[in-house]
Each structure stands twice: as structure tokens, then as C-alpha cells.
Design a protein around this motif. Structure first.
Motif, PDB file in Angstrom:
ATOM      1  N   ILE A   1       0.865  -1.191   0.000  1.00 18.11           N
ATOM      2  CA  ILE A   1       0.000   0.000   0.000  1.00 18.11           C
ATOM      3  C   ILE A   1       0.895   1.233   0.000  1.00 18.11           C
ATOM      4  CG2 ILE A   1      -1.778   1.270   1.271  1.00 18.11           C
ATOM      5  CD1 ILE A   1      -2.651  -1.423   2.450  1.00 18.11           C
ATOM      6  N   LYS A   2       0.616   2.166  -0.895  1.00 18.15           N
ATOM      7  CA  LYS A   2       1.502   3.327  -1.076  1.00 18.15           C
ATOM      8  C   LYS A   2       0.714   4.627  -0.854  1.00 18.15           C
ATOM      9  CE  LYS A   2       2.657   2.245  -5.333  1.00 18.15           C
ATOM     10  NZ  LYS A   2       3.296   1.874  -6.612  1.00 18.15           N
ATOM     11  N   TYR A   3       1.202   5.435   0.084  1.00 13.76           N
ATOM     12  CA  TYR A   3       0.569   6.719   0.380  1.00 13.76           C
ATOM     13  C   TYR A   3       1.511   7.863   0.026  1.00 13.76           C
ATOM     14  CZ  TYR A   3      -3.119   4.361   3.021  1.00 13.76           C
ATOM     15  OH  TYR A   3      -4.187   3.575   3.379  1.00 13.76           O
ATOM     16  N   TRP A   4       0.942   8.863  -0.622  1.00 13.13           N
ATOM     17  CA  TRP A   4       1.667  10.112  -0.889  1.00 13.13           C
ATOM     18  C   TRP A   4       0.962  11.226  -0.118  1.00 13.13           C
ATOM     19  CZ3 TRP A   4       6.093  11.749  -3.207  1.00 13.13           C
ATOM     20  CH2 TRP A   4       6.228  13.132  -3.381  1.00 13.13           C
ATOM     21  N   PHE A   5       1.711  11.880   0.765  1.00 19.17           N
ATOM     22  CA  PHE A   5       1.152  12.982   1.548  1.00 19.17           C
ATOM     23  C   PHE A   5       1.403  14.289   0.812  1.00 19.17           C
ATOM     24  CE2 PHE A   5       0.800   9.707   4.533  1.00 19.17           C
ATOM     25  CZ  PHE A   5      -0.076  10.116   5.531  1.00 19.17           C
ATOM     26  N   SER A   6       0.311  14.974   0.501  1.00 22.42           N
ATOM     27  CA  SER A   6       0.368  16.166  -0.339  1.00 22.42           C
ATOM     28  C   SER A   6       0.051  17.412   0.474  1.00 22.42           C
ATOM     29  CB  SER A   6      -0.644  16.033  -1.491  1.00 22.42           C
ATOM     30  OG  SER A   6      -0.636  17.198  -2.289  1.00 22.42           O
ATOM     31  N   ILE A   7       0.932  18.411   0.399  1.00 22.30           N
ATOM     32  CA  ILE A   7       0.656  19.715   1.015  1.00 22.30           C
ATOM     33  C   ILE A   7       0.978  20.808   0.009  1.00 22.30           C
ATOM     34  CG2 ILE A   7       1.017  19.009   3.412  1.00 22.30           C
ATOM     35  CD1 ILE A   7       3.836  20.203   3.237  1.00 22.30           C
ATOM     36  N   THR A   8       0.445  21.987   0.260  1.00 24.42           N
ATOM     37  CA  THR A   8       0.670  23.105  -0.645  1.00 24.42           C
ATOM     38  C   THR A   8       2.021  23.750  -0.365  1.00 24.42           C
ATOM     39  OG1 THR A   8      -0.391  24.663   0.871  1.00 24.42           O
ATOM     40  CG2 THR A   8      -1.803  23.591  -0.781  1.00 24.42           C
ATOM     41  N   ASP A   9       2.461  24.521  -1.319  1.00 25.11           N
ATOM     42  CA  ASP A   9       3.701  25.290  -1.189  1.00 25.11           C
ATOM     43  C   ASP A   9       3.653  26.173   0.065  1.00 25.11           C
ATOM     44  OD1 ASP A   9       5.927  26.855  -1.501  1.00 25.11           O
ATOM     45  OD2 ASP A   9       5.452  27.545  -3.507  1.00 25.11           O
ATOM     46  N   GLU A  10       2.538  26.864   0.236  1.00 26.03           N
ATOM     47  CA  GLU A  10       2.383  27.776   1.379  1.00 26.03           C
ATOM     48  C   GLU A  10       2.426  27.020   2.704  1.00 26.03           C
ATOM     49  OE1 GLU A  10      -1.475  29.564   1.788  1.00 26.03           O
ATOM     50  OE2 GLU A  10      -0.596  31.478   2.411  1.00 26.03           O
ATOM     51  N   GLU A  11       1.783  25.838   2.753  1.00 23.70           N
ATOM     52  CA  GLU A  11       1.757  25.058   3.991  1.00 23.70           C
ATOM     53  C   GLU A  11       3.147  24.540   4.340  1.00 23.70           C
ATOM     54  OE1 GLU A  11       0.214  23.147   7.410  1.00 23.70           O
ATOM     55  OE2 GLU A  11      -0.597  24.721   6.103  1.00 23.70           O
ATOM     56  N   GLN A  12       3.903  24.081   3.345  1.00 20.06           N
ATOM     57  CA  GLN A  12       5.251  23.604   3.644  1.00 20.06           C
ATOM     58  C   GLN A  12       6.120  24.738   4.186  1.00 20.06           C
ATOM     59  OE1 GLN A  12       8.312  22.718   0.627  1.00 20.06           O
ATOM     60  NE2 GLN A  12       8.392  20.641   1.473  1.00 20.06           N
ATOM     61  N   GLN A  13       5.994  25.920   3.594  1.00 21.87           N
ATOM     62  CA  GLN A  13       6.776  27.055   4.088  1.00 21.87           C
ATOM     63  C   GLN A  13       6.426  27.354   5.546  1.00 21.87           C
ATOM     64  OE1 GLN A  13       6.544  30.602   1.703  1.00 21.87           O
ATOM     65  NE2 GLN A  13       7.796  31.805   3.096  1.00 21.87           N
ATOM     66  N   MET A  14       5.129  27.308   5.861  1.00 28.55           N
ATOM     67  CA  MET A  14       4.690  27.556   7.230  1.00 28.55           C
ATOM     68  C   MET A  14       5.280  26.524   8.191  1.00 28.55           C
ATOM     69  SD  MET A  14       2.929  29.326   9.382  1.00 28.55           S
ATOM     70  CE  MET A  14       2.026  30.372   8.239  1.00 28.55           C
ATOM     71  N   ARG A  15       5.279  25.250   7.803  1.00 28.96           N
ATOM     72  CA  ARG A  15       5.789  24.191   8.683  1.00 28.96           C
ATOM     73  C   ARG A  15       7.301  24.288   8.854  1.00 28.96           C
ATOM     74  NH1 ARG A  15       1.962  18.924   7.143  1.00 28.96           N
ATOM     75  NH2 ARG A  15      -0.005  20.020   7.502  1.00 28.96           N
ATOM     76  N   PHE A  16       7.997  24.697   7.809  1.00 30.24           N
ATOM     77  CA  PHE A  16       9.436  24.891   7.948  1.00 30.24           C
ATOM     78  C   PHE A  16       9.725  26.042   8.920  1.00 30.24           C
ATOM     79  CE2 PHE A  16      11.517  22.870   3.964  1.00 30.24           C
ATOM     80  CZ  PHE A  16      11.017  21.643   4.346  1.00 30.24           C
ATOM     81  N   LEU A  17       8.943  27.119   8.816  1.00 22.46           N
ATOM     82  CA  LEU A  17       9.123  28.238   9.747  1.00 22.46           C
ATOM     83  C   LEU A  17       8.852  27.796  11.183  1.00 22.46           C
ATOM     84  CD1 LEU A  17       7.472  31.185   7.768  1.00 22.46           C
ATOM     85  CD2 LEU A  17       9.887  30.964   8.396  1.00 22.46           C
ATOM     86  N   MET A  18       7.831  26.950  11.355  1.00 24.89           N
ATOM     87  CA  MET A  18       7.521  26.438  12.685  1.00 24.89           C
ATOM     88  C   MET A  18       8.701  25.643  13.245  1.00 24.89           C
ATOM     89  SD  MET A  18       3.621  25.290  11.860  1.00 24.89           S
ATOM     90  CE  MET A  18       3.458  24.206  13.264  1.00 24.89           C
ATOM     91  N   ARG A  19       9.340  24.858  12.391  1.00 25.60           N
ATOM     92  CA  ARG A  19      10.472  24.061  12.849  1.00 25.60           C
ATOM     93  C   ARG A  19      11.674  24.954  13.195  1.00 25.60           C
ATOM     94  NH1 ARG A  19      10.429  18.690   8.862  1.00 25.60           N
ATOM     95  NH2 ARG A  19       8.436  17.874   9.627  1.00 25.60           N
ATOM     96  N   ILE A  20      11.865  25.980  12.419  1.00 30.19           N
ATOM     97  CA  ILE A  20      12.973  26.892  12.685  1.00 30.19           C
ATOM     98  C   ILE A  20      12.804  27.572  14.034  1.00 30.19           C
ATOM     99  CG2 ILE A  20      13.990  29.100  11.956  1.00 30.19           C
ATOM    100  CD1 ILE A  20      13.523  28.173   9.046  1.00 30.19           C
ATOM    101  N   HIS A  21      11.567  27.918  14.374  1.00 25.21           N
ATOM    102  CA  HIS A  21      11.298  28.667  15.604  1.00 25.21           C
ATOM    103  C   HIS A  21      11.010  27.773  16.804  1.00 25.21           C
ATOM    104  CE1 HIS A  21      11.256  32.771  13.944  1.00 25.21           C
ATOM    105  NE2 HIS A  21      10.829  32.194  12.844  1.00 25.21           N
ATOM    106  N   ASP A  22      10.963  26.478  16.604  1.00 24.74           N
ATOM    107  CA  ASP A  22      10.677  25.554  17.706  1.00 24.74           C
ATOM    108  C   ASP A  22      11.944  24.782  18.036  1.00 24.74           C
ATOM    109  OD1 ASP A  22       9.850  23.606  19.452  1.00 24.74           O
ATOM    110  OD2 ASP A  22       8.096  22.988  18.294  1.00 24.74           O
ATOM    111  N   PRO A  23      12.586  25.052  19.186  1.00 31.22           N
ATOM    112  CA  PRO A  23      13.853  24.365  19.510  1.00 31.22           C
ATOM    113  C   PRO A  23      13.702  22.851  19.624  1.00 31.22           C
ATOM    114  CG  PRO A  23      12.976  25.562  21.423  1.00 31.22           C
ATOM    115  CD  PRO A  23      12.174  25.987  20.235  1.00 31.22           C
ATOM    116  N   MET A  24      12.492  22.353  19.859  1.00 27.13           N
ATOM    117  CA  MET A  24      12.288  20.917  19.976  1.00 27.13           C
ATOM    118  C   MET A  24      12.081  20.252  18.618  1.00 27.13           C
ATOM    119  SD  MET A  24       9.945  20.742  23.423  1.00 27.13           S
ATOM    120  CE  MET A  24      10.247  18.987  23.682  1.00 27.13           C
ATOM    121  N   LYS A  25      12.022  21.066  17.555  1.00 27.87           N
ATOM    122  CA  LYS A  25      11.813  20.502  16.219  1.00 27.87           C
ATOM    123  C   LYS A  25      12.937  20.832  15.252  1.00 27.87           C
ATOM    124  CE  LYS A  25       6.819  20.009  15.856  1.00 27.87           C
ATOM    125  NZ  LYS A  25       5.641  20.318  15.035  1.00 27.87           N
TER     126      LYS A  25
END
Length: 305
Positions: A186-210
Motif C-alpha cells: 500500500i503506497k501513500y503520498w502525503f500532499s501539502i501546498t507550497d504555502e503550507e510547507q513554508q509555514m511548517r518549515f518556519l515552525m520548525r525553525i522557531h521551535d527548539p524541539m523541532k
């Protein structure tokens, strides 16, 4: 002596269940370290998030079904492989964590391979994945898989076009071979938008636990968004075979993505309750001649909390 729980045992059981829910809540506190500014931006972008109570109820129900699936797979000696692919930060790790959280690690294994060694680079491409395939009664969850060659290796130049073309030629037959051997793929592809990925990367940059989640390769995926898109489109077109089709999970809403993916995974199997031996707690054997030894205090972990 009966196995009817005493009031004290019921109090203990309630405490254990509360602890289990606390553990679940701990896992869900993923965004707790965000700055107020990033939190506000994130909430503005996700105004219709699923109600927390509804989410927890649904997740616990689905996890109880996963236990039934696990028992069915183990009892009937089924072999299952589930591949989780998608862009960096798309939510693959989150859903894998929720799937495996309450399952037996001897039955359900998570495989997340590091970059290939110099020796592995000279092997047949699929060779390092084969030892991790399931035996009868096992489920293997691949956090990224052989599709690295069609994605990151291709985009980042770790594989040349001849190697990529060879992969596309080989992978359909490789997966058909797995299916013919009795493995469900079984093969799953998780799809997110360009804007959402940018937001999650920013969250990781600002979160010392991530911040550990951000690698130079992840950052390059932002630069090469369009290259990854083109690679994904060709991969889907050339490897979506009837024996092992792709399923796309919309991942912008993390919680909905987890619930939808787990629910869909359960639907892929005709699982049903399997026989279980009745479990009874035996009486303890007391030996009046035995006296428990007193261990030296330095062996104990200090009670700091």
C-alpha cells in the motif's frame, strides 16, 4: 480467589487509562513551543481545524481498530508493507507515530533507513530494502522507501538519469513480485501546498524541539519545489500500477490527514475478530522460605520528581 477487580484495582485501572490519555495528549502537543506570532499565523491559516474532542475520540476508535487489524494479520500470517512518501514536513512521521503507538512492535515495525553507505551504493538498488520486508504475521511501515530514487535522489543529483530510468523500468515488476509472493503493498503520498510547507518549515525553525527535523536536504526542497513537483508527477504516472496503486492523502490539516489515512488503511483489509485464549491472572506462589534481598541504595535512580 477470583479475578473480579477490587475497588483499589479499579482506581489503579482508572489511573492507568488517564496516563494513557496523557501520553496521547503529550504527543499531540507538537506545536506547544511555537512563538505567539507563529502560532497566530498558523491558526489564521487553519480556521476550520477539527474539534480536539472529536479528533481524540476518532483517533482512539481508529487505533482500537488497528489493534484488531494487527491481531488478524498476526493470526493469519499475512504480510503487509505500507509506504509513506511525500514532501518534507507533509506529515508522514505524524501518521506513522499514531498508527504504531498502541501496536505490538514485534508485529508492526517502522523502517526509516539512513542515506546509503558507500557499499550499499554499489548494490542492486532494491537490495537494502529487501531485508526489512515482512515475514508472515508482520506489518512494515516504511518512512520513505525505494521511491527515494524517483524523488530526492533524482532532484538532488544523487542518481543520474540512466539510474532513474532503470528504476522506473524495474519498480513495477519489483512490486508485482512482492504482491505475487503474498505481500500486500500500500503506497501513500502525503500532499501539502507550497504555502503550507513554508509555514511548517518556519515552525520548525522557531521551535527548539523541532529544529533537529530540518536538514540541509529539507531546506533545498524549498528551493527546488517545482523540480520535486515534476518528479512526483512522473513518478505517479509511471508507478501507479493496479497491483500497488498510489493513494494521495491531503495533508494541509494534520489531524484530518491522520484520521483519513488510518481509516483508509483499515478499509484495505477484510479483517475480522480472531480467536483469543481467555486470559486469567494466576495466583501467586508464596514461598515462606524466601526473603527478598535488600539492594544497595546506589543502584536506584534518585527520586528527583
Amino acid at each position: 480467589m477470583t479475578n473480579t477487580p477490587t475497588p483499589q484495582a479499579l482506581d489503579w485501572l482508572e489511573a492507568e487509562l488517564t496516563d494513557a490519555f496523557d501520553e496521547q495528549y503529550e504527543i499531540e502537543m507538537e506545536d506547544a513551543q511555537l512563538s505567539l506570532e507563529i502560532s497566530k499565523i498558523y491558526k489564521d491559516k487553519h480556521p476550520d481545524g477539527i474539534d480536539r474532542h472529536v479528533y481524540f475520540q476518532s483517533l482512539i476508535r481508529l487505533q482500537s481498530e488497528l489493534i484488531k487489524l494487527q491481531d488478524w494479520v498476526s493470526y493469519h500470517k499475512k504480510k503487509v508493507v505500507v509506504l509513506f512518501e511525500g514532501r518534507d514536513s507533509a506529515g508522514k512521521g505524524g501518521v506513522i507515530k499514531r498508527i504504531s503507538q498502541r501496536l505490538n512492535p514485534r508485529v508492526v515495525r517502522v523502517v526509516a533507513l539512513p542515506a546509503p553507505s558507500d557499499r550499499e551504493k554499489t548494490q542492486w538498488y532494491f537490495q537494502r530494502y529487501v531485508p526489512h520486508l515482512p515475514a508472515g504475521g508482520e506489518i512494515v511501515l516504511f518512512d520513505r522507501s525505494w521511491y527515494n530514487r524517483a524523488g530526492v535522489e533524482r532532484v538532488m543529483g544523487f542518481a543520474n538519469e540512466d539510474q532513474v530510468e532503470q528504476f522506473f523500468h524495474d519498480v513495477p515488476e519489483f512490486e508485482r513480485m512482492l504482491v505475487r509472493s503474498g505481500i500486500t503493498v500500500i503506497k501513500y503520498w502525503f500532499s501539502i501546498t507550497d504555502e503550507e510547507q513554508q509555514m511548517r518549515f518556519l515552525m520548525r525553525i522557531h521551535d527548539p524541539m523541532k529544529q533537529w527535523k530540518l536538514s540541509p536536504m529539507d531546506l533545498q526542497s524549498r528551493v527546488r519545489w517545482e523540480d520535486y513537483t515534476k518528479a512526483k508527477e512522473e513518478m505517479m504516472a509511471r508507478t501507479n500500477i493496479p497491483e500497488a496503486p498510489w493513494y494521495i492523502v491531503e495533508g494541509n490539516d494534520k489531524k484530518r490527514a491522520r484520521l483519513n489515512c488510518i481509516d483508509h488503511l483499515l478499509q484495505q483489509f477484510p479483517y475480522e475478530p480472531v480467536p483469543h485464549d481467555d486470559v486469567t491472572l494466576p495466583n501467586r506462589v508464596f514461598n515462606p522460605q524466601y526473603e527478598r534481598a535488600v539492594l544497595p541504595p546506589e543502584l536506584y535512580v534518585p527520586g528527583k520528581y
